[in-house]
Design a protein around this motif. Structure first.
Motif, short mmCIF file in Angstrom:
data_model
loop_
_atom_site.label_atom_id
_atom_site.label_comp_id
_atom_site.label_asym_id
_atom_site.label_seq_id
_atom_site.Cartn_x
_atom_site.Cartn_y
_atom_site.Cartn_z
N MET A 36 -18.85 46.24 37.87
CA MET A 36 -17.80 45.43 37.23
C MET A 36 -18.20 43.97 37.30
SD MET A 36 -14.38 47.17 38.89
CE MET A 36 -14.99 47.06 40.57
N PRO A 37 -17.88 43.18 36.27
CA PRO A 37 -18.24 41.77 36.33
C PRO A 37 -17.41 41.02 37.38
CG PRO A 37 -16.89 42.17 34.41
CD PRO A 37 -17.19 43.51 35.03
N THR A 38 -18.07 40.09 38.04
CA THR A 38 -17.37 39.21 38.95
C THR A 38 -16.64 38.16 38.13
OG1 THR A 38 -19.02 39.48 40.70
CG2 THR A 38 -17.70 37.49 40.77
N VAL A 39 -15.41 37.89 38.52
CA VAL A 39 -14.65 36.81 37.90
C VAL A 39 -14.22 35.84 38.99
CG1 VAL A 39 -13.82 38.25 36.00
CG2 VAL A 39 -12.41 37.99 38.02
N GLU A 40 -14.22 34.57 38.65
CA GLU A 40 -13.70 33.56 39.55
C GLU A 40 -12.33 33.17 39.02
OE1 GLU A 40 -14.89 29.41 41.80
OE2 GLU A 40 -16.06 30.04 40.06
N LEU A 41 -11.32 33.44 39.81
CA LEU A 41 -9.94 33.16 39.43
C LEU A 41 -9.51 31.82 40.03
CD1 LEU A 41 -7.17 34.08 38.24
CD2 LEU A 41 -6.74 35.15 40.48
N ASP A 62 -11.77 42.53 27.83
CA ASP A 62 -12.26 42.40 26.46
C ASP A 62 -12.06 40.95 26.04
OD1 ASP A 62 -9.51 42.17 25.67
OD2 ASP A 62 -9.39 44.34 25.38
N ALA A 63 -12.17 40.66 24.78
CA ALA A 63 -12.07 39.28 24.30
C ALA A 63 -10.67 38.69 24.49
CB ALA A 63 -12.46 39.21 22.82
N GLU A 64 -9.66 39.54 24.56
CA GLU A 64 -8.27 39.07 24.64
C GLU A 64 -7.70 39.04 26.05
OE1 GLU A 64 -6.96 37.92 21.80
OE2 GLU A 64 -8.87 38.49 20.89
N ILE A 93 -9.94 31.60 34.44
CA ILE A 93 -10.88 32.63 34.87
C ILE A 93 -12.25 32.28 34.33
CG2 ILE A 93 -11.59 35.02 34.48
CD1 ILE A 93 -8.79 35.90 34.89
N VAL A 94 -13.25 32.39 35.20
CA VAL A 94 -14.64 32.24 34.78
C VAL A 94 -15.24 33.64 34.81
CG1 VAL A 94 -16.86 31.17 35.24
CG2 VAL A 94 -14.76 29.94 35.82
N ILE A 95 -15.71 34.09 33.65
CA ILE A 95 -16.36 35.39 33.55
C ILE A 95 -17.60 35.22 32.68
CG2 ILE A 95 -14.83 36.11 31.66
CD1 ILE A 95 -15.12 39.02 32.72
N ILE A 137 0.26 49.18 44.05
CA ILE A 137 -0.72 48.12 43.81
C ILE A 137 -0.53 47.59 42.39
CG2 ILE A 137 -3.18 47.62 43.51
CD1 ILE A 137 -3.72 49.53 45.85
N PRO A 138 -0.26 46.28 42.27
CA PRO A 138 -0.06 45.70 40.95
C PRO A 138 -1.36 45.61 40.14
CG PRO A 138 0.92 44.31 42.66
CD PRO A 138 0.04 45.32 43.33
N VAL A 139 -1.22 45.84 38.86
CA VAL A 139 -2.30 45.58 37.90
C VAL A 139 -1.88 44.32 37.16
CG1 VAL A 139 -3.41 46.43 35.80
CG2 VAL A 139 -2.98 48.00 37.71
N VAL A 140 -2.79 43.36 37.09
CA VAL A 140 -2.49 42.07 36.49
C VAL A 140 -3.27 41.94 35.18
CG1 VAL A 140 -2.60 39.57 36.83
CG2 VAL A 140 -2.12 41.07 38.78
N ILE A 141 -2.55 41.62 34.14
CA ILE A 141 -3.17 41.41 32.83
C ILE A 141 -3.20 39.89 32.59
CG2 ILE A 141 -2.96 41.78 30.33
CD1 ILE A 141 -1.46 44.40 31.05
N CYS A 142 -4.41 39.38 32.44
CA CYS A 142 -4.61 37.95 32.18
C CYS A 142 -4.99 37.81 30.72
CB CYS A 142 -5.72 37.39 33.07
SG CYS A 142 -5.38 37.53 34.84
N GLU A 143 -4.09 37.23 29.94
CA GLU A 143 -4.30 37.09 28.50
C GLU A 143 -4.75 35.68 28.19
OE1 GLU A 143 -1.16 40.35 26.89
OE2 GLU A 143 -0.33 38.55 27.82
N THR A 144 -5.78 35.58 27.35
CA THR A 144 -6.31 34.30 26.97
C THR A 144 -5.23 33.47 26.25
OG1 THR A 144 -8.51 35.28 26.75
CG2 THR A 144 -8.16 33.14 25.70
N ARG A 145 -5.12 32.21 26.67
CA ARG A 145 -4.15 31.30 26.03
C ARG A 145 -4.81 30.64 24.85
NH1 ARG A 145 -3.13 27.12 29.95
NH2 ARG A 145 -4.05 28.22 31.67
#
Length: 145
Positions: A36-41, A62-64, A93-95, A137-145
């Motif tokens: 899985m890709p590492t993301v910096e939050l 994905d892109a969104e 987020i940095v991905i 366990i929560p699943v968090v959806i981060c949507e691009t602004r």
């Protein structure tokens, strides 16, 4: 020192180590742990109001949107980054070297039900984390602004 303090210290040390390895290797090592890709939050501390950052992985993205799992390794407490997002959902987020401004929200039960099989397929450890704790366990959806 109680066990929660030890767990929290271990998490902070692991995050610092991850940051150091990524920096020293130019992003070549630990960029895709468990496939899985590492993301910096980047969040804002809910108590301090100060900038905070941590490294996580994204089993679905994905892109969104970028999906994060607030597992904390199966701990009975939510991770601090999740509680920070609950207080201030606008984050960064940095991905793959790209910074995205995002708005985070907890997945609805229906969304989580649809995402969970993909999450566990990406990393089976999430299923064992859920078995280890009584919290959902929560699943968090981060949507691009």
């Amino acid at each position: 020192m109680n066990s929660n303090t030890v767990k929290d210290l271990g998490s902070k040390l692991m995050n610092r180590g991850h940051r150091l390895i990524l920096a020293v290797s130019g992003g070549r090592l630990l960029s895709t742990p468990f496939g899985m890709p590492t993301v910096e939050l980047h969040t804002v501390g809910r108590k301090s109001g100060l900038p905070r950052s941590c490294f996580l992985t994204s089993p679905v993205h994905d892109a969104e949107r970028i999906v994060l799992v607030a597992s904390k390794g199966g701990d009975d407490r939510h991770p601090d980054w999740y509680r920070n997002l609950q207080a201030t959902p606008d984050a960064g987020i940095v991905i793959n070297g790209v910074t995205r401004p995002v708005t985070a929200r907890t997945a609805t039960p229906d969304e989580k039900a649809r995402l969970w099989p993909q999450i566990v397929a990406a990393y089976g450890g999430y299923a064992s984390y859920q078995k280890r704790t009584s919290r959902d366990i929560p699943v968090v959806i981060c949507e691009t602004r």
